[in-house]
Design an enzyme around this catalytic site. Structure first.
Site, PDB file in Angstrom:
ATOM      1  N   GLU A  46      87.253  34.921  43.347  1.00  8.56           N
ATOM      2  CA  GLU A  46      86.552  33.849  42.634  1.00  8.56           C
ATOM      3  C   GLU A  46      87.500  32.674  42.421  1.00  8.56           C
ATOM      4  O   GLU A  46      88.701  32.858  42.183  1.00  8.56           O
ATOM      5  CB  GLU A  46      86.081  34.391  41.286  1.00  8.56           C
ATOM      6  CG  GLU A  46      85.505  33.358  40.332  1.00  8.56           C
ATOM      7  CD  GLU A  46      85.308  33.914  38.923  1.00  8.56           C
ATOM      8  OE1 GLU A  46      84.398  33.437  38.227  1.00  8.56           O
ATOM      9  OE2 GLU A  46      86.059  34.829  38.517  1.00  8.56           O
ATOM     10  N   ASN A 106      79.576  27.925  39.858  1.00 15.17           N
ATOM     11  CA  ASN A 106      80.652  28.820  40.266  1.00 15.17           C
ATOM     12  C   ASN A 106      80.123  29.547  41.502  1.00 15.17           C
ATOM     13  O   ASN A 106      79.227  30.383  41.394  1.00 15.17           O
ATOM     14  CB  ASN A 106      80.975  29.794  39.133  1.00 15.17           C
ATOM     15  CG  ASN A 106      82.210  30.625  39.408  1.00 15.17           C
ATOM     16  OD1 ASN A 106      82.626  30.794  40.549  1.00 15.17           O
ATOM     17  ND2 ASN A 106      82.804  31.172  38.351  1.00 15.17           N
ATOM     18  N   LYS A 123      77.056  31.937  40.835  1.00 19.49           N
ATOM     19  CA  LYS A 123      77.191  32.929  39.769  1.00 19.49           C
ATOM     20  C   LYS A 123      76.076  32.823  38.733  1.00 19.49           C
ATOM     21  O   LYS A 123      75.836  31.758  38.157  1.00 19.49           O
ATOM     22  CB  LYS A 123      78.558  32.761  39.101  1.00 19.49           C
ATOM     23  CG  LYS A 123      78.929  33.829  38.075  1.00 19.49           C
ATOM     24  CD  LYS A 123      80.369  33.605  37.627  1.00 19.49           C
ATOM     25  CE  LYS A 123      80.859  34.625  36.637  1.00 19.49           C
ATOM     26  NZ  LYS A 123      82.281  34.381  36.265  1.00 19.49           N
ATOM     27  N   GLU A 142      83.264  28.956  30.705  1.00 19.40           N
ATOM     28  CA  GLU A 142      82.393  28.877  31.885  1.00 19.40           C
ATOM     29  C   GLU A 142      81.023  28.304  31.532  1.00 19.40           C
ATOM     30  O   GLU A 142      80.423  27.576  32.324  1.00 19.40           O
ATOM     31  CB  GLU A 142      82.245  30.253  32.536  1.00 19.40           C
ATOM     32  CG  GLU A 142      83.489  30.699  33.279  1.00 19.40           C
ATOM     33  CD  GLU A 142      83.234  31.902  34.161  1.00 19.40           C
ATOM     34  OE1 GLU A 142      82.375  31.810  35.059  1.00 19.40           O
ATOM     35  OE2 GLU A 142      83.892  32.929  33.936  1.00 19.40           O
ATOM     36  N   CYS A 168      82.551  38.061  39.643  1.00 20.72           N
ATOM     37  CA  CYS A 168      83.199  38.419  38.388  1.00 20.72           C
ATOM     38  C   CYS A 168      82.263  39.143  37.420  1.00 20.72           C
ATOM     39  O   CYS A 168      81.936  40.299  37.620  1.00 20.72           O
ATOM     40  CB  CYS A 168      83.817  37.176  37.758  1.00 20.72           C
ATOM     41  SG  CYS A 168      85.058  37.540  36.485  1.00 20.72           S
ATOM     42  N   ASN A 193      88.327  36.574  38.368  1.00 14.47           N
ATOM     43  CA  ASN A 193      89.518  36.132  37.634  1.00 14.47           C
ATOM     44  C   ASN A 193      89.350  36.707  36.235  1.00 14.47           C
ATOM     45  O   ASN A 193      88.672  36.119  35.391  1.00 14.47           O
ATOM     46  CB  ASN A 193      89.585  34.607  37.519  1.00 14.47           C
ATOM     47  CG  ASN A 193      89.944  33.881  38.803  1.00 14.47           C
ATOM     48  OD1 ASN A 193      90.546  32.811  38.774  1.00 14.47           O
ATOM     49  ND2 ASN A 193      89.556  34.422  39.945  1.00 14.47           N
TER      50      ASN A 193
END
Length: 306
Positions: A46, A106, A123, A142, A168, A193
């Site tokens: 990611e 993302n 994402k 995020e 993730c 991450n």
């Protein structure tokens, strides 16, 4: 192709000061290693092109946008695509995407072995928070910098194998895996991450976090009879530690390859997509065994209701 030699290309820390060009050179070096080991597909983490910038609180949108890519490939990443095509290796990696309409995601992409993008995922399960949180040891913003993905959990036919992606936090949600499983997915690729310490619970250190990560991936792979590749960006970024734990998992939920450190490191496995069929035709034969009349709550509500 039914058998793929897959490389999980874990990346060490990327500092805030490092340029895209420096990072891409590291990715190319891992790709060259993968070619020497006969890989057909290499999966990167990611946000593979930058530091994990959501840990930084920023109010200036112009500053935020410097971490995003407006097109893919672009001038910085073209050498990676070129080298992948030279080696005839498919690649998958994550980055922050800024669309022409000004939307922020993302994102992960997947190419075929000719270097052509054949799949994109954005994402869905964004963790963290929107505003600065004084109660956290460090920020996880995020929800401030990205919007939830709008492409769903699609699968992509890549040279005869059915592949899907997630990113993730998605790995922790069984719905992620099942939606792809219901499409017959044979390989799920995900990058992450993940901080080595929970910013809201320091007692949950690296050992527990590694366990929960691996549990999520092995369970998802087993319960959907699919291969899975989970790839970390690890090490200490600008003073903030990220855990490693990159793994390749078979359709029975067993780890068949694992990284040892927290730096740039490649592990590989021979992955026969036909090994998915036994699970899909027996215990996880969805057409025979699922009882959707009892699953209504899954899509009718979000939070807990009694």
């Amino acid at each position: 192709m039914r058998e793929w030699v897959i490389g999980a290309a874990q990346m060490g820390a990327i500092q805030k000061s490092e340029s895209r060009e420096v990072v891409v050179a590291r990715m190319v070096a891992l790709l060259d290693q993968a070619a020497e080991q006969g890989c057909d597909l290499v999966v990167y983490p990611e946000l593979a092109l930058t530091t994990f910038f959501p840990r930084w609180y920023m109010e200036d949108q112009a500053e935020v946008d410097t971490w995003f890519e407006r097109e893919m490939p672009n001038a910085a990443t073209q050498p990676l695509f070129d080298r992948a095509r030279e080696h005839s290796i498919a690649i998958s990696f994550g980055y922050a995407e800024l669309t022409p309409e000004g939307r922020h995601f993302n994102t992960s992409i997947l190419t075929n072995r000719q270097g052509e993008i054949v799949g994109k995922y954005r994402k869905v399960h964004l963790p963290g928070h929107v505003e600065y949180d004084t109660e956290r040891d460090f920020q996880h913003l995020e929800k401030r910098y990205f919007e939830p993905g709008d492409l769903g959990f699609e699968t992509f036919d890549n040279e005869g194998s059915l592949m899907g992606m997630c990113i993730c936090n998605d790995r922790r949600w069984p719905e992620t895996w099942r939606v792809m499983g219901l499409q017959g997915v044979e390989l799920v690729m995900l990058g992450y991450n993940t901080p080595s310490i929970n910013s809201q619970n320091r007692s949950e250190g690296t050992e527990k976090r590694l366990y929960h990560s691996e549990l999520s991936v092995t369970a998802g792979a087993y319960q959907n009879a699919t291969w899975a590749v989970a790839v970390a960006k690890a090490g200490v970024e600008d003073g903030f530690p990220l855990m490693g734990g990159t793994i390749i998992v078979d359709p029975d939920g067993f780890v068949v390859a694992r990284t040892q450190g927290e730096g740039d490191e490649l592990v590989t496995a021979h992955c026969d997509m036909d090994l998915c069929q036994f699970g899909k035709e027996t215990i996880f034969d969805f057409a025979r065994h699922r009882r959707i009349e009892h699953y209504g709550r899954i899509t009718s509500q979000t939070g807990v209701e009694r």
